[in-house]
Design an enzyme around this catalytic site. Structure first.
Site, PDB file in Angstrom:
ATOM      1  N   ASP A   1     -11.373   0.833  -0.489  1.00  0.00           N
ATOM      2  CA  ASP A   1     -10.482   0.170  -0.417  1.00  0.00           C
ATOM      3  C   ASP A   1     -10.490  -1.195   0.305  1.00  0.00           C
ATOM      4  O   ASP A   1     -10.083  -1.336   1.377  1.00  0.00           O
ATOM      5  CB  ASP A   1      -9.087   0.775   0.059  1.00  0.00           C
TER       6      ASP A   1
ATOM      7  N   LYS B   1     -14.081   6.009  -5.798  1.00  0.00           N
ATOM      8  CA  LYS B   1     -12.831   5.388  -6.135  1.00  0.00           C
ATOM      9  C   LYS B   1     -12.692   4.106  -5.808  1.00  0.00           C
ATOM     10  O   LYS B   1     -12.501   3.691  -4.618  1.00  0.00           O
ATOM     11  CB  LYS B   1     -11.523   6.353  -5.629  1.00  0.00           C
TER      12      LYS B   1
ATOM     13  N   ASP C   1      -8.626   3.576 -10.139  1.00  0.00           N
ATOM     14  CA  ASP C   1      -7.200   4.105  -9.653  1.00  0.00           C
ATOM     15  C   ASP C   1      -6.345   3.038  -9.823  1.00  0.00           C
ATOM     16  O   ASP C   1      -5.895   2.313  -9.080  1.00  0.00           O
ATOM     17  CB  ASP C   1      -7.432   4.516  -8.196  1.00  0.00           C
ATOM     18  N   LEU C   2      -5.972   2.672 -11.236  1.00  0.00           N
ATOM     19  CA  LEU C   2      -5.195   1.384 -11.411  1.00  0.00           C
ATOM     20  C   LEU C   2      -3.665   1.816 -11.788  1.00  0.00           C
ATOM     21  O   LEU C   2      -3.018   1.100 -11.907  1.00  0.00           O
ATOM     22  CB  LEU C   2      -5.714   0.869 -12.678  1.00  0.00           C
ATOM     23  N   LYS C   3      -3.334   3.245 -11.792  1.00  0.00           N
ATOM     24  CA  LYS C   3      -1.670   3.697 -11.833  1.00  0.00           C
ATOM     25  C   LYS C   3      -1.102   2.918 -13.037  1.00  0.00           C
ATOM     26  O   LYS C   3      -0.292   2.141 -12.658  1.00  0.00           O
ATOM     27  CB  LYS C   3      -1.218   3.357 -10.525  1.00  0.00           C
ATOM     28  N   LEU C   4      -1.706   2.855 -14.242  1.00  0.00           N
ATOM     29  CA  LEU C   4      -1.015   2.100 -15.386  1.00  0.00           C
ATOM     30  C   LEU C   4       0.257   2.569 -15.787  1.00  0.00           C
ATOM     31  O   LEU C   4       0.413   3.759 -15.555  1.00  0.00           O
ATOM     32  CB  LEU C   4      -2.260   2.098 -16.554  1.00  0.00           C
TER      33      LEU C   4
ATOM     34  N   ASP D   1       3.353   0.880 -18.316  1.00  0.00           N
ATOM     35  CA  ASP D   1       3.975  -0.255 -19.102  1.00  0.00           C
ATOM     36  C   ASP D   1       4.193   0.291 -20.499  1.00  0.00           C
ATOM     37  O   ASP D   1       4.265   1.680 -20.789  1.00  0.00           O
ATOM     38  CB  ASP D   1       2.716  -1.362 -19.250  1.00  0.00           C
TER      39      ASP D   1
ATOM     40  N   ASN E   1       1.945   0.918 -26.137  1.00  0.00           N
ATOM     41  CA  ASN E   1       0.974   0.145 -26.815  1.00  0.00           C
ATOM     42  C   ASN E   1       0.324  -0.710 -25.820  1.00  0.00           C
ATOM     43  O   ASN E   1      -1.164  -0.928 -25.893  1.00  0.00           O
ATOM     44  CB  ASN E   1       1.628  -0.952 -27.556  1.00  0.00           C
TER      45      ASN E   1
ATOM     46  N   THR F   1       3.891   8.739  -2.903  1.00  0.00           N
ATOM     47  CA  THR F   1       4.206   9.407  -1.684  1.00  0.00           C
ATOM     48  C   THR F   1       4.828   8.374  -0.731  1.00  0.00           C
ATOM     49  O   THR F   1       5.497   8.566   0.278  1.00  0.00           O
ATOM     50  CB  THR F   1       3.245   9.951  -0.857  1.00  0.00           C
TER      51      THR F   1
ATOM     52  N   ARG G   1      -8.141  15.161   5.522  1.00  0.00           N
ATOM     53  CA  ARG G   1      -8.601  14.820   6.796  1.00  0.00           C
ATOM     54  C   ARG G   1      -9.606  15.992   7.371  1.00  0.00           C
ATOM     55  O   ARG G   1      -9.005  17.128   7.569  1.00  0.00           O
ATOM     56  CB  ARG G   1      -7.650  14.613   7.971  1.00  0.00           C
TER      57      ARG G   1
ATOM     58  N   GLN H   1      -1.450   8.788   7.363  1.00  0.00           N
ATOM     59  CA  GLN H   1      -1.049  10.139   6.376  1.00  0.00           C
ATOM     60  C   GLN H   1      -0.109  10.964   7.025  1.00  0.00           C
ATOM     61  O   GLN H   1      -0.358  11.320   8.336  1.00  0.00           O
ATOM     62  CB  GLN H   1      -2.336  10.761   5.788  1.00  0.00           C
TER      63      GLN H   1
ATOM     64  N   GLY I   1     -10.976   8.447   2.030  1.00  0.00           N
ATOM     65  CA  GLY I   1     -11.134   6.954   2.446  1.00  0.00           C
ATOM     66  C   GLY I   1     -11.598   7.016   3.698  1.00  0.00           C
ATOM     67  O   GLY I   1     -12.848   6.879   3.896  1.00  0.00           O
ATOM     68  N   ARG I   2     -10.737   6.473   4.597  1.00  0.00           N
ATOM     69  CA  ARG I   2     -10.816   6.074   5.852  1.00  0.00           C
ATOM     70  C   ARG I   2     -11.929   7.056   6.896  1.00  0.00           C
ATOM     71  O   ARG I   2     -12.742   6.584   7.612  1.00  0.00           O
ATOM     72  CB  ARG I   2      -9.902   5.729   6.776  1.00  0.00           C
TER      73      ARG I   2
HETATM   74  O1  C5P Z   1      -8.054   6.297   4.029  1.00  0.00           O
HETATM   75  P1  C5P Z   1      -7.620   7.565   3.185  1.00  0.00           P
HETATM   76  O2  C5P Z   1      -8.339   8.854   3.068  1.00  0.00           O
HETATM   77  O3  C5P Z   1      -6.182   7.851   3.645  1.00  0.00           O
HETATM   78  O4  C5P Z   1      -7.468   7.126   1.522  1.00  0.00           O
HETATM   79  C1  C5P Z   1      -6.874   7.796   0.827  1.00  0.00           C
HETATM   80  C2  C5P Z   1      -6.660   6.879  -0.696  1.00  0.00           C
HETATM   81  O5  C5P Z   1      -6.070   7.788  -1.439  1.00  0.00           O
HETATM   82  C3  C5P Z   1      -6.216   5.746  -0.659  1.00  0.00           C
HETATM   83  O6  C5P Z   1      -7.287   4.860  -1.713  1.00  0.00           O
HETATM   84  C4  C5P Z   1      -4.894   6.054  -1.287  1.00  0.00           C
HETATM   85  O7  C5P Z   1      -4.496   4.657  -1.707  1.00  0.00           O
HETATM   86  C5  C5P Z   1      -4.961   6.946  -2.061  1.00  0.00           C
HETATM   87  N1  C5P Z   1      -3.701   7.778  -2.139  1.00  0.00           N
HETATM   88  C6  C5P Z   1      -3.063   8.484  -0.994  1.00  0.00           C
HETATM   89  N2  C5P Z   1      -1.903   9.263  -1.055  1.00  0.00           N
HETATM   90  C7  C5P Z   1      -1.527   9.291  -2.162  1.00  0.00           C
HETATM   91  C8  C5P Z   1      -2.150   8.789  -3.441  1.00  0.00           C
HETATM   92  C9  C5P Z   1      -3.335   7.849  -3.320  1.00  0.00           C
HETATM   93  O8  C5P Z   1      -3.875   8.326   0.097  1.00  0.00           O
HETATM   94  N3  C5P Z   1      -0.359   9.971  -2.267  1.00  0.00           N
END
Ligand code: C5P
Length: 224
Positions: A10, A32, A59-62, A64, A67, A115, A175, A184, A204-205
């Site tokens: 990210d 991702k 992860d674009l979460k489209l 609309d 079409n 969330t 985690r 989180q 992620g982190r």
């Molecule tokens: O850094 P961390 O592990 O919290 O990153 C989690 C990734 O998952 C981020 O890209 C965040 O946008 C995504 N995400 C999330 N919780 C959700 C949906 C997506 O943490 N409910």
């Protein structure tokens, strides 16, 4: 075995994203990339990251009209992402058309409820009642629409797996035991999330902010 861990990169900084992906590539199963990265670097950026040699989760979460979503997904066809997200709230026709437009190898996965929304936010957009019921309803709708699966927490995935045996379930918010939780709220370990039925994990982190991201990715992989 290929690792089920997709590392969430990210950042809008292309060079940093490439460096991170290159450092961790031996110990994660995919990368991702989200809206922030895509808005900054588009398909060019995604291709640059794909050169690292790992599957890409876009992860674009489209969300609309059907079409427009289908046309956007067709425009992504040559990237053939391994995973692509859309919003289940876009409705059944949007989900059906999204799946039909996607590359055959792409898992099209729905986000049910963000969330970041609490009960007050939901009632202000007209979603009353039980949040849990809403997640279940949208998961069933995603299944009926022919999607591959949904994004859900490690706490929801066991029920989702019972209801949808061959679903593809993406679980973020995991985690490693003993590590910092950050923003989180409810977390579980990668191992627990897999045991509960996750198909892939988004981390992620705990990897990207570690002093040694490769060692962090390797330590997580060793628990799986
Ligand atoms: O850094 P961390 O592990 O919290 O990153 C989690 C990734 O998952 C981020 O890209 C965040 O946008 C995504 N995400 C999330 N919780 C959700 C949906 C997506 O943490 N409910």
């Amino acid at each position: 075995m290929t690792s089920p861990v997709y590392v969430a990169i990210d950042t809008p900084d292309l060079q940093r994203a490439k460096d991170l992906a290159t450092r961790v590539r031996a110990h994660v199963g995919g990368i991702k990339l989200g809206l922030e990265f895509f808005a900054a670097h588009g398909q060019h950026g995604v291709r640059e990251l794909a050169h690292v040699g790992l599957p890409i989760f876009l992860d674009l979460k489209l969300h609309d009209i059907p079409n427009t979503v289908a046309s956007a997904i067709q425009a992504l066809h040559d990237l053939a992402p391994a995973v692509l997200t859309i919003h289940a709230a876009g409705g059944r026709a949007m989900m059906e058309d999204a799946k039909a437009a996607a590359h055959p190898s792409t898992k099209v996965v729905a986000v049910t409820l963000l969330t970041s929304l609490d009960a007050g936010d939901l009632s202000s957009i007209g979603v009353g009642g039980d949040e849990h019921g809403q997640v279940e309803r949208l998961t069933a709708l995603a299944q009926e629409a022919g999607l591959d699966g949904v994004v859900c927490s490690g706490f929801e995935v066991a029920a989702a797996r019972r209801a949808w045996r061959d679903g593809f379930f993406v679980v973020p918010g995991v985690r490693p035991a003993g590590g910092p939780v950050g923003d989180q709220k409810r977390v579980m370990t990668p191992r627990q999330a897999l045991d509960n039925g996750a198909s892939i994990l988004v981390v992620g982190r705990p990897i990207t902010k570690a002093e040694d991201p490769d060692a962090a990715a390797r330590a997580i992989a060793a628990t799986l």
